[in-house]
Enzyme design. Sequence first.
Site, mmCIF file in Angstrom:
data_model
loop_
_atom_site.group_PDB
_atom_site.id
_atom_site.type_symbol
_atom_site.label_atom_id
_atom_site.label_comp_id
_atom_site.label_asym_id
_atom_site.label_seq_id
_atom_site.Cartn_x
_atom_site.Cartn_y
_atom_site.Cartn_z
ATOM 1 N N GLY A 49 56.452 52.431 29.731
ATOM 2 C CA GLY A 49 55.186 52.435 29.007
ATOM 3 C C GLY A 49 54.100 51.824 29.872
ATOM 4 O O GLY A 49 54.397 51.062 30.792
ATOM 5 N N GLN A 54 46.342 47.486 31.415
ATOM 6 C CA GLN A 54 47.155 47.305 32.628
ATOM 7 C C GLN A 54 46.586 48.053 33.834
ATOM 8 O O GLN A 54 46.950 47.762 34.963
ATOM 9 C CB GLN A 54 48.593 47.786 32.384
ATOM 10 C CG GLN A 54 49.353 46.900 31.409
ATOM 11 C CD GLN A 54 50.780 47.381 31.279
ATOM 12 O OE1 GLN A 54 51.061 48.308 30.526
ATOM 13 N NE2 GLN A 54 51.686 46.780 32.026
ATOM 14 N N CYS A 97 57.907 44.400 32.261
ATOM 15 C CA CYS A 97 56.508 44.813 32.166
ATOM 16 C C CYS A 97 55.991 45.052 33.581
ATOM 17 O O CYS A 97 56.224 44.229 34.469
ATOM 18 C CB CYS A 97 55.703 43.700 31.490
ATOM 19 S SG CYS A 97 53.968 44.109 31.255
ATOM 20 N N LEU A 98 55.293 46.157 33.787
ATOM 21 C CA LEU A 98 54.757 46.441 35.122
ATOM 22 C C LEU A 98 53.730 45.389 35.545
ATOM 23 O O LEU A 98 53.460 45.242 36.734
ATOM 24 C CB LEU A 98 54.131 47.843 35.160
ATOM 25 C CG LEU A 98 55.120 49.007 35.001
ATOM 26 C CD1 LEU A 98 54.376 50.338 35.021
ATOM 27 C CD2 LEU A 98 56.197 48.976 36.071
ATOM 28 N N HIS A 139 55.602 46.628 22.263
ATOM 29 C CA HIS A 139 55.193 45.996 23.535
ATOM 30 C C HIS A 139 53.840 46.537 24.000
ATOM 31 O O HIS A 139 52.950 45.769 24.383
ATOM 32 C CB HIS A 139 56.295 46.268 24.584
ATOM 33 C CG HIS A 139 56.003 45.770 25.963
ATOM 34 N ND1 HIS A 139 56.792 44.842 26.606
ATOM 35 C CD2 HIS A 139 55.010 46.095 26.845
ATOM 36 C CE1 HIS A 139 56.277 44.606 27.813
ATOM 37 N NE2 HIS A 139 55.205 45.361 27.986
ATOM 38 N N GLU A 140 53.701 47.862 23.939
ATOM 39 C CA GLU A 140 52.465 48.473 24.458
ATOM 40 C C GLU A 140 51.264 48.179 23.562
ATOM 41 O O GLU A 140 50.155 47.933 24.063
ATOM 42 C CB GLU A 140 52.638 49.982 24.634
ATOM 43 C CG GLU A 140 53.723 50.387 25.628
ATOM 44 C CD GLU A 140 53.589 49.716 26.985
ATOM 45 O OE1 GLU A 140 52.456 49.452 27.426
ATOM 46 O OE2 GLU A 140 54.633 49.438 27.597
ATOM 47 N N HIS A 143 49.726 44.925 24.297
ATOM 48 C CA HIS A 143 48.805 44.903 25.444
ATOM 49 C C HIS A 143 47.366 45.156 25.007
ATOM 50 O O HIS A 143 46.421 44.646 25.621
ATOM 51 C CB HIS A 143 49.187 45.986 26.462
ATOM 52 C CG HIS A 143 50.241 45.566 27.442
ATOM 53 N ND1 HIS A 143 50.081 44.503 28.303
ATOM 54 C CD2 HIS A 143 51.470 46.075 27.715
ATOM 55 C CE1 HIS A 143 51.160 44.384 29.062
ATOM 56 N NE2 HIS A 143 52.026 45.319 28.725
HETATM 57 ZN ZN ZN Z 1 53.854 45.551 29.557
#
Ligand code: ZN
Length: 175
Positions: A49, A54, A97-98, A139-140, A143
């Site tokens: 995701g 991000q 997480c990226l 999670h997304e 963000h």
């Molecule tokens: Zn993340």
Amino acid sequence: MSILKVARMGHPVLRTRARALDVGEVRSAMFQTLIDDMIATMIEYEGIGLAGPQVHEGVRLFVAGMESGHEKMRVVPFINPVITPVGEETVDGWEGCLSIPDIRGKVPRFKHVVVKALDRRGQPFELDLSDFPARVVQHETDHLDGTLFFDRIKDFRSLTYLEEYGRYHAEREEE
Ligand code: ZN
């Protein structure tokens, strides 16, 4: 398509609430390109995701892979997502997480949710999700509100680097 630069933990954009989008904006060529670039970026970095903040875009958009396993992953854009838990059951599961590279930790999330959002044409849709896909959209969506998975961890003893995750934790935790 372009691979976008991913903001890492500490960048203020990850702590800023993203703004909602209107249908006209969603349909614009610039926004369609952003969606395609985010999908390309997510795949390039092997994420499941990726949310607007991000990639330094403060808008309520994320893209997420909605199938795991051996099938070709279907990457779905979610615009202005709203998540409603179904029941109160939560489950602990591994997340990465990226924006927090090479770290995994166990995070409690609702097991079952309904997510309502707009698709890339600006049309409303709704998905009923359980377990891992439900975890991904929670999670997304976090963000978009400036929340990172670290904020949700109840027990920091689960934190592990990716290499040690693979060595000591990955197999045991497969659901
Ligand atoms: Zn993340």
